[in-house]
Design a protein around this motif. Structure first.
Motif, short mmCIF file in Angstrom:
data_model
loop_
_atom_site.label_atom_id
_atom_site.label_comp_id
_atom_site.label_asym_id
_atom_site.label_seq_id
_atom_site.Cartn_x
_atom_site.Cartn_y
_atom_site.Cartn_z
N GLY A 267 0.82 -1.20 0.00
CA GLY A 267 0.00 0.00 0.00
C GLY A 267 0.85 1.25 0.00
N SER A 269 -0.54 4.39 1.55
CA SER A 269 -1.75 4.96 2.12
C SER A 269 -1.63 6.47 2.33
CB SER A 269 -2.08 4.28 3.45
OG SER A 269 -2.25 2.89 3.26
N SER A 299 -0.11 -1.03 5.53
CA SER A 299 -1.25 -0.11 5.59
C SER A 299 -0.96 1.14 6.40
CB SER A 299 -2.48 -0.83 6.20
OG SER A 299 -2.20 -1.25 7.52
N PRO A 301 0.09 5.00 7.34
CA PRO A 301 -0.17 6.27 6.63
C PRO A 301 1.14 6.99 6.29
CG PRO A 301 -0.53 6.56 8.98
CD PRO A 301 -0.20 5.10 8.78
N ALA A 428 -5.43 1.16 2.26
CA ALA A 428 -6.05 1.99 3.29
C ALA A 428 -5.89 3.45 2.91
CB ALA A 428 -5.41 1.72 4.66
N ALA A 429 -6.76 4.28 3.47
CA ALA A 429 -6.65 5.73 3.35
C ALA A 429 -7.08 6.32 4.68
CB ALA A 429 -7.52 6.25 2.21
N ALA A 448 -10.07 2.84 -1.46
CA ALA A 448 -9.26 1.99 -0.57
C ALA A 448 -10.16 0.97 0.09
CB ALA A 448 -8.56 2.84 0.50
#
Length: 494
Positions: A267, A269, A299, A301, A428-429, A448
């Motif tokens: 990811g 993210s 995942s 950020p 993911a976001a 996401a």
């Protein structure tokens, strides 16, 4: 042992009683090494701490045979009995939490706090899916025009191939194994060669809990073992966590046998920070979460997008949080960031930072260097903040998998959404905002598998987790995670 002891001495003492890595095939424990032996290196000290036997096609075939042999027995074991075994295993995971965390630290350099958290997550997943083991049922199907009777039966698939990456082994075992065994499947599990200790201890605890031999089989190995496992004709499904390059190879093998796959991949993210957010909470969360496990998480950020009116303030404050982050020996609970996994990973991360600065004009606000002194033999990289990162740059679009946070400004919600969705990943976001109308809009607009607001994190055991695009497909967690490991047979009576 206290912090006055050297890191090397502390790690040498922690290695006392390390489980001996062996293949677990039915009731046998084997040290066959047809594919050689892997020198397992402590990422904190650079010292070899074990030689791992690498299995190949022969070990994989034997493990699949053992799982197939055990499958009818485990499939027909009453759900209440499976639940009791899994609940007992969850309790044992909790009782041995400190030990499993120590093994995780020695395996992959995760901080003790992170390793303890991951062990707790494994326990939670095991408890959750234990609760489903005796609650699997079908449904009655009817139609006025049909005079007979029809119903569905949930049935396990058979032998599951489970392959995980190295960054969260104990958590991944809880995520992948608990729904598979709860539904009556047997498993051949290939851990990453970097993770021989937690898998060995997990199996020992599972057997102590009452799991029959053959339900869970372990083969240590690399690409040869992975290829043999994913192409084996007696595998019913493949469950894989790792990168998209390996996933392509797995799908090629699966397609030859027309086997389904569950893929939890990488990811990149995005984390949208709006001016109405509580910045104290938002920045502690955003920077801290990005640096969990030295940034080695699929995942996390890692790509912060900041509303321009607060951009300069956020960059300055994010750098302050990063500089204050305790980094050092991961065996000490006072440290939050440990080493990255290998010298190759470390060089790649540092080269990525240098290239981002030289080629795209990104600004290294803090970090971007390797720690020396006591830490010189491991791969400790200071938490790094890259500001003014252009959206067209590689570091904006591609996974770094290290302690690196990129920061990019935006001028409107629409631009933020476009930037967030501007990579091929979609695991993911995140967004930090106190505007509830915006939360509802972003929940729909962000592409996401999980959209997380205001310090929320995934995965969790009670809700589905999985990505879109290059982040894979299929779900782990929640009732949806059960459906990955059963098929619904239709029975009709005329």
């Amino acid at each position: 042992m206290g912090s006055s002891v050297s890191m090397k001495d502390r790690h040498q003492a922690a290695r006392e009683g390390l489980p001996e890595p062996r293949h677990a095939i039915g009731g046998r424990r084997l040290s066959t090494d047809g594919a050689g032996r892997w020198s397992h290196v402590d990422p904190s000290t650079g010292e070899v701490q074990a030689l791992v036997p690498m299995g190949g096609a022969a070990e994989i075939d034997a493990a699949v045979t053992a799982a197939r042999t055990a499958f009818p027995m485990w499939r027909d074991t009453p759900g209440v009995r499976r639940r009791e075994i899994m609940e007992r295993l969850a309790r044992l995971l909790d009782e041995h939490r400190d030990e499993l965390a120590r093994l995780t630290v020695l395996e992959n350099g995760a901080s003790m706090a992170t390793a303890l958290h991951m062990t707790g997550l494994a326990r939670d997943w095991m408890y959750y899916y234990a609760g489903w083991a005796d609650r699997l049922d079908g449904r009655v199907a009817s139609d006025r025009a049909y005079s007979g009777f029809a119903y569905t039966v949930p049935e396990p698939l058979g032998v599951i191939a489970s392959i995980i990456t190295w960054n969260g082994p104990i958590m991944s075992m809880g995520m992948k194994l608990s729904p598979a065994i709860a539904t009556g499947n047997c498993v051949v599990y290939k851990p990453a060669e970097i993770n021989p200790f937690t898998s060995q201890r997990f199996l020992e605890l599972a057997l102590e809990a009452g799991l029959p031999e053959g339900v869970l089989n372990i083969v240590h190995g690399g690409a040869e073992a992975g290829g043999a496992l994913t192409s084996h004709p007696d595998i019913a499904k493949i469950s894989f966590t790792g990168g998209d390059i390996t996933a392509h190879k797995i799908l090629d093998a699966a397609n030859r046998n027309l086997r389904p796959a569950l893929l939890e991949l990488g990811g990149k993210s995005a984390n949208l920070v709006f001016a109405d957010a509580d910045l104290d909470t938002a920045l502690d969360f955003s920077v801290g979460t990005c640096m969990v496990n030295a940034g080695q998480g699929c995942s996390l950020p890692t790509r912060m997008l900041v509303e321009r009116s607060i951009y300069d303030e956020v960059v300055e404050r994010a750098a302050a949080v990063a500089r204050a982050m305790p980094i050092g020996d991961p065996l000490l609970e006072s440290n939050f960031v440990g080493p990255v996994i290998t010298p190759v990973a470390g060089e790649r991360i540092l080269n990525t930072v240098a290239r981002a600065s030289a080629e795209s004009g990104a600004r290294v606000v803090t970090g971007g260097v390797r720690m020396e002194g006591e830490y010189a033999d491991g791969w400790f990289i200071e938490p790094t903040i890259l500001a003014d990162v252009p959206p067209q740059s590689d570091v904006f679009r591609k996974e770094v998998f290290g302690p690196v946070l990129t920061i990019t400004p935006f001028d409107s919600e629409e631009e933020a959404i476009e930037l967030a969705n501007g990579t091929p990943y979609g695991l993911a976001a995140y967004a930090q905002t106190n505007n509830h109308a915006r939360i509802r809009r972003l929940g729909y607009a962000l592409d996401a598998g999980s959209v997380l607001f205001n310090s929320a994190m995934a995965p969790v055991h009670f809700a589905p987790f999985g990505g879109v695009g290059l982040s894979g497909y299929g779900k782990e967690g929640g009732p949806e995670g059960l459906e990955e490991f059963i098929h619904r047979k239709t029975v009709m009576i005329g």
